[in-house]
Design a protein around this motif. Sequence first.
Motif, PDB file in Angstrom:
ATOM      1  N   UNK A   1      12.232  -3.874  43.436  1.00  0.00           N
ATOM      2  CA  UNK A   1      11.806  -2.736  44.248  1.00  0.00           C
ATOM      3  C   UNK A   1      10.453  -2.155  43.869  1.00  0.00           C
ATOM      4  N   UNK A   2       9.867  -2.598  42.792  1.00  0.00           N
ATOM      5  CA  UNK A   2       8.549  -2.096  42.414  1.00  0.00           C
ATOM      6  C   UNK A   2       8.623  -1.106  41.280  1.00  0.00           C
ATOM      7  N   UNK A   3       7.564  -0.375  41.106  1.00  0.00           N
ATOM      8  CA  UNK A   3       7.529   0.600  40.030  1.00  0.00           C
ATOM      9  C   UNK A   3       6.953  -0.005  38.767  1.00  0.00           C
ATOM     10  N   UNK A   4       7.218   0.637  37.670  1.00  0.00           N
ATOM     11  CA  UNK A   4       6.631   0.253  36.399  1.00  0.00           C
ATOM     12  C   UNK A   4       7.092  -1.119  35.925  1.00  0.00           C
ATOM     13  N   UNK A   5       8.333  -1.499  36.224  1.00  0.00           N
ATOM     14  CA  UNK A   5       8.885  -2.748  35.699  1.00  0.00           C
ATOM     15  C   UNK A   5       8.932  -3.850  36.748  1.00  0.00           C
ATOM     16  N   UNK A   6       7.977  -3.856  37.646  1.00  0.00           N
ATOM     17  CA  UNK A   6       7.968  -4.882  38.686  1.00  0.00           C
ATOM     18  C   UNK A   6       7.796  -6.251  38.047  1.00  0.00           C
ATOM     19  N   UNK A   7       8.564  -7.218  38.558  1.00  0.00           N
ATOM     20  CA  UNK A   7       8.534  -8.567  37.997  1.00  0.00           C
ATOM     21  C   UNK A   7       7.342  -9.330  38.553  1.00  0.00           C
ATOM     22  N   UNK A   8       6.443  -9.724  37.685  1.00  0.00           N
ATOM     23  CA  UNK A   8       5.275 -10.469  38.134  1.00  0.00           C
ATOM     24  C   UNK A   8       5.348 -11.930  37.688  1.00  0.00           C
ATOM     25  N   UNK A   9       6.422 -12.280  37.001  1.00  0.00           N
ATOM     26  CA  UNK A   9       6.563 -13.660  36.557  1.00  0.00           C
ATOM     27  C   UNK A   9       7.726 -14.320  37.286  1.00  0.00           C
ATOM     28  N   UNK A  10       7.864 -15.601  37.085  1.00  0.00           N
ATOM     29  CA  UNK A  10       8.918 -16.360  37.733  1.00  0.00           C
ATOM     30  C   UNK A  10      10.165 -16.325  36.852  1.00  0.00           C
ATOM     31  N   UNK A  11      11.012 -15.322  37.052  1.00  0.00           N
ATOM     32  CA  UNK A  11      12.150 -15.136  36.163  1.00  0.00           C
ATOM     33  C   UNK A  11      13.464 -15.661  36.715  1.00  0.00           C
ATOM     34  N   UNK A  12      13.547 -15.924  37.998  1.00  0.00           N
ATOM     35  CA  UNK A  12      14.780 -16.463  38.564  1.00  0.00           C
ATOM     36  C   UNK A  12      14.932 -17.929  38.211  1.00  0.00           C
TER      37      UNK A  12
ATOM     38  N   UNK B   1      18.922 -11.317  35.029  1.00  0.00           N
ATOM     39  CA  UNK B   1      18.278 -10.954  33.768  1.00  0.00           C
ATOM     40  C   UNK B   1      16.768 -10.896  33.956  1.00  0.00           C
ATOM     41  N   UNK B   2      16.074 -10.207  33.054  1.00  0.00           N
ATOM     42  CA  UNK B   2      14.615 -10.138  33.128  1.00  0.00           C
ATOM     43  C   UNK B   2      13.958 -11.326  32.450  1.00  0.00           C
ATOM     44  N   UNK B   3      14.751 -12.141  31.750  1.00  0.00           N
ATOM     45  CA  UNK B   3      14.231 -13.294  31.026  1.00  0.00           C
ATOM     46  C   UNK B   3      14.574 -14.587  31.770  1.00  0.00           C
ATOM     47  N   UNK B   4      13.574 -15.432  31.964  1.00  0.00           N
ATOM     48  CA  UNK B   4      13.809 -16.709  32.625  1.00  0.00           C
ATOM     49  C   UNK B   4      14.737 -17.583  31.793  1.00  0.00           C
TER      50      UNK B   4
END
Length: 75
Positions: free
Chosen positions: A23-34, A51-54
Motif C-alpha cells: 500500500x505504500x508509505x515508509x516500508x514500501x517494497x522496492x525489491x522482488x520479495x515474492x 514475508x518481507x524477505x525473499x
Amino acid sequence: MSELKELIDPKDLKIESYPVVSPGGQHVSVSRTGAKVTHVPTGLIAISDCERSQVRNRNLAMSMINFALNQLNYV
C-alpha cells in the motif's frame, strides 16, 4: 503426524521472484520479495509473499511444495 520426507531434486524446481505490491508509505517494497516455486514434474505451484524477505518467502513456498508432495505420496 508423520515426518516429512525432503527428497525433492532441485532440478525439478523452477523458482521465480516477483515484486510485491504494497500500500505504500515508509516500508514500501522496492525489491522482488515474492517467491513462486513450481514443481515441474507434477505442475504444483506454491506462492508466498507474506514475508518481507525473499529468502523466507522462497523457503516457505518450498515447504508448501514439500508438504503437498508428501500428501500425494510423491516423494
